[in-house]
Design a protein around this motif. Structure first.
Motif, PDB file in Angstrom:
ATOM      1  N   ALA A  59      44.000  82.717  22.923  1.00  9.49           N
ATOM      2  CA  ALA A  59      42.773  81.882  22.677  1.00  9.49           C
ATOM      3  C   ALA A  59      42.613  81.656  21.036  1.00  9.49           C
ATOM      4  O   ALA A  59      42.041  80.601  20.946  1.00  9.49           O
ATOM      5  N   SER A 114      42.273  90.352  17.212  1.00  8.05           N
ATOM      6  CA  SER A 114      42.803  90.722  18.454  1.00  8.05           C
ATOM      7  C   SER A 114      41.867  90.014  19.804  1.00  8.05           C
ATOM      8  O   SER A 114      42.652  89.767  20.765  1.00  8.05           O
ATOM      9  N   CYS A 115      40.851  89.612  19.662  1.00  4.12           N
ATOM     10  CA  CYS A 115      40.128  88.993  20.785  1.00  4.12           C
ATOM     11  C   CYS A 115      38.742  88.391  20.010  1.00  4.12           C
ATOM     12  O   CYS A 115      37.968  88.864  19.519  1.00  4.12           O
ATOM     13  N   ALA A 116      38.595  87.170  20.771  1.00 11.06           N
ATOM     14  CA  ALA A 116      37.218  86.456  20.418  1.00 11.06           C
ATOM     15  C   ALA A 116      36.731  86.023  21.771  1.00 11.06           C
ATOM     16  O   ALA A 116      35.895  85.023  21.857  1.00 11.06           O
ATOM     17  N   ALA A 117      36.719  86.822  22.738  1.00  8.54           N
ATOM     18  CA  ALA A 117      36.395  86.406  24.279  1.00  8.54           C
ATOM     19  C   ALA A 117      34.893  86.676  24.154  1.00  8.54           C
ATOM     20  O   ALA A 117      34.211  87.699  23.653  1.00  8.54           O
ATOM     21  N   CYS A 154      47.143  88.116  26.204  1.00  5.33           N
ATOM     22  CA  CYS A 154      45.893  88.370  26.305  1.00  5.33           C
ATOM     23  C   CYS A 154      45.788  89.883  25.926  1.00  5.33           C
ATOM     24  O   CYS A 154      46.170  90.901  26.880  1.00  5.33           O
ATOM     25  N   ASN A 155      45.257  90.543  24.748  1.00  8.14           N
ATOM     26  CA  ASN A 155      45.056  91.837  24.630  1.00  8.14           C
ATOM     27  C   ASN A 155      44.159  92.479  25.307  1.00  8.14           C
ATOM     28  O   ASN A 155      44.306  93.841  25.583  1.00  8.14           O
ATOM     29  N   CYS A 188      37.083  84.329  29.690  1.00  3.34           N
ATOM     30  CA  CYS A 188      38.043  83.733  28.898  1.00  3.34           C
ATOM     31  C   CYS A 188      38.983  83.266  29.847  1.00  3.34           C
ATOM     32  O   CYS A 188      39.637  84.074  30.630  1.00  3.34           O
ATOM     33  N   TYR A 230      42.329  82.361  29.551  1.00  4.28           N
ATOM     34  CA  TYR A 230      43.427  82.993  29.275  1.00  4.28           C
ATOM     35  C   TYR A 230      43.562  84.610  29.693  1.00  4.28           C
ATOM     36  O   TYR A 230      44.553  85.114  30.326  1.00  4.28           O
ATOM     37  N   CYS A 289      46.762  87.278  21.589  1.00  2.60           N
ATOM     38  CA  CYS A 289      45.928  86.583  21.968  1.00  2.60           C
ATOM     39  C   CYS A 289      46.064  85.202  22.100  1.00  2.60           C
ATOM     40  O   CYS A 289      46.217  84.568  20.780  1.00  2.60           O
TER      41      CYS A 289
HETATM   42 FE1  SF4 Z   1      42.214  87.833  26.016  1.00  4.95          FE
HETATM   43 FE2  SF4 Z   1      40.256  88.116  23.910  1.00  4.95          FE
HETATM   44 FE3  SF4 Z   1      42.220  86.554  23.729  1.00  4.95          FE
HETATM   45 FE4  SF4 Z   1      40.732  85.597  25.772  1.00  4.95          FE
HETATM   46  S1  SF4 Z   1      40.047  85.961  23.481  1.00  4.95           S
HETATM   47  S2  SF4 Z   1      43.025  85.699  25.369  1.00  4.95           S
HETATM   48  S3  SF4 Z   1      40.213  87.941  26.430  1.00  4.95           S
HETATM   49  S4  SF4 Z   1      42.472  88.799  23.711  1.00  4.95           S
END
Ligand code: SF4
Length: 333
Positions: free
Chosen positions: A142, A158-161, A131-132, A120, A122, A140
């Protein structure tokens, strides 16, 4: 890069002892192809590093029994070139060859490959991006941002990496177990239980504890291995991560009917992702363009695209169908 303590282990046991003594800020150093990168970017800042790079008992490949056994220190290039892996499990060999570069494959290890961290932008870009995963609780950037590379499955608010690996996509489609050594001894888990979905703790990516070491990866042999393929589509044809990939294995009767099917999809999920519903959709069917396309559609049911990654749904369906076509040709030989 910040200062850190360094210890070189000469056995798996001494490595675990060093990990326990070092405490939670410790990291394992194997091939170094990910850790050094992340330390230079100040994303990883271990207080100490335990080097297992030269532990002989981790560096082996054994394909002689009813399992393929890869020591955690086995090199990607050696695993890809192993004659049994190449001839009887082309999906495994191809997933290794299509990852990284020749130089990286010579250095990178089986255990490190499983544990590589997301690409990712970010996450890797550092401040000022929220970035969590890098900085828990920061948000996040992204999600709602440049989400072309984001995952479609296993995502959270919270995240989609995307999980970046190739080989683990092939492993998840097979019956793979991981042996782990910790201070209390050895334990074994299915590969499906090694990686976590992000949930509300995206910074916790695996179920491995800081004082545990992957010893080996074991894959139960299957006749479906010969009828297997790994197809990977990316922005450029070399040294790039998957936009969508598929690892498939099929066993086919002389009549052409599928009796066994294994399907993993990559570049689209937050962890290695197997799709049992798509496998079931194929069993008992002949491999036709329609049945292969249908399996791809079933694999992508429930996808949750954002704004710029919706193209991955159709791309992924076609990649599954293409991998099945190649695997079916191999199974029929
Ligand atoms: Fe961070 Fe996950 Fe968001 Fe990418 S998708 S910026 S790794 S929290």
């Amino acid at each position: 890069m910040r200062p850190f303590a360094y210890a070189r282990a000469d056995s798996a046991e001494s490595a675990v002892r060093a990990l326990s003594e070092a405490g939670p800020g410790v990291k394992v150093l194997a091939g170094g192809t990910t850790l050094y990168d992340l330390m230079k970017l100040d994303i990883e800042a271990p207080t100490s590093v335990v080097d297992v790079h030269r532990v002989p008992e981790l560096s082996y490949i054994d394909t002689s029994g009813d399992e393929l056994v890869f020591g955690a220190g086995a090199r990607m290039a050696d695993m890809a070139e192993d004659p049994v892996v190449r001839n009887e499990y082309p999906m495994l060999s191809e997933s290794l060859w299509r990852a990284a570069s020749e130089q990286l494959r010579i250095m990178a290890t089986a255990g490190g490959n499983l544990l590589q961290r997301t690409r990712c932008a970010y996450f890797r870009g550092g401040e000022p991006y929220a970035c969590n995963k890098r900085n828990p609780g920061s948000g996040c950037a992204a999600i709602g941002g440049a989400d072309r590379g984001n995952a479609l499955f296993g995502i959270s608010d919270s995240c989609a990496a995307v999980y970046p690996g190739d080989w683990p996509i092939a492993l998840i489609a097979l019956d793979t177990e991981v042996d782990i050594l910790g201070p209390d001894g050895e334990r074994t888990i299915p590969l499906a239980e090694l990686h976590r979905e992000p949930g509300d703790r995206p910074e916790v990516e695996t179920t491995l504890r800081p004082d545990e070491l992957i010893l080996r990866i074991r894959v139960r042999k299957t006749p479906a291995g010969r009828g297997s393929a790994y197809v990977k589509v990316r922005d450029r044809e070399s040294y790039a991560f998957a936009l969508a990939s598929a690892a498939v294995a099929v066993a086919v009767e002389p009549t052409g009917v599928v009796t066994d099917a294994r399907i993993g999809i990559g570049g689209v999920a937050t962890r290695p992702w197997r799709v049992p519903a798509a496998e079931q959709a194929l069993i008992g069917q002949p491999l036709t363009p329609e049945s292969m396309r249908h399996a791809g559609e079933v694999a992508y049911q429930g996808a949750r695209p954002g704004t710029h990654n919706v193209f991955k749904v159709e791309l992924g369906i076609r990649v599954v169908a293409d991998a099945l076509r190649i695997a079916g040709e191999r199974a029929a030989r």
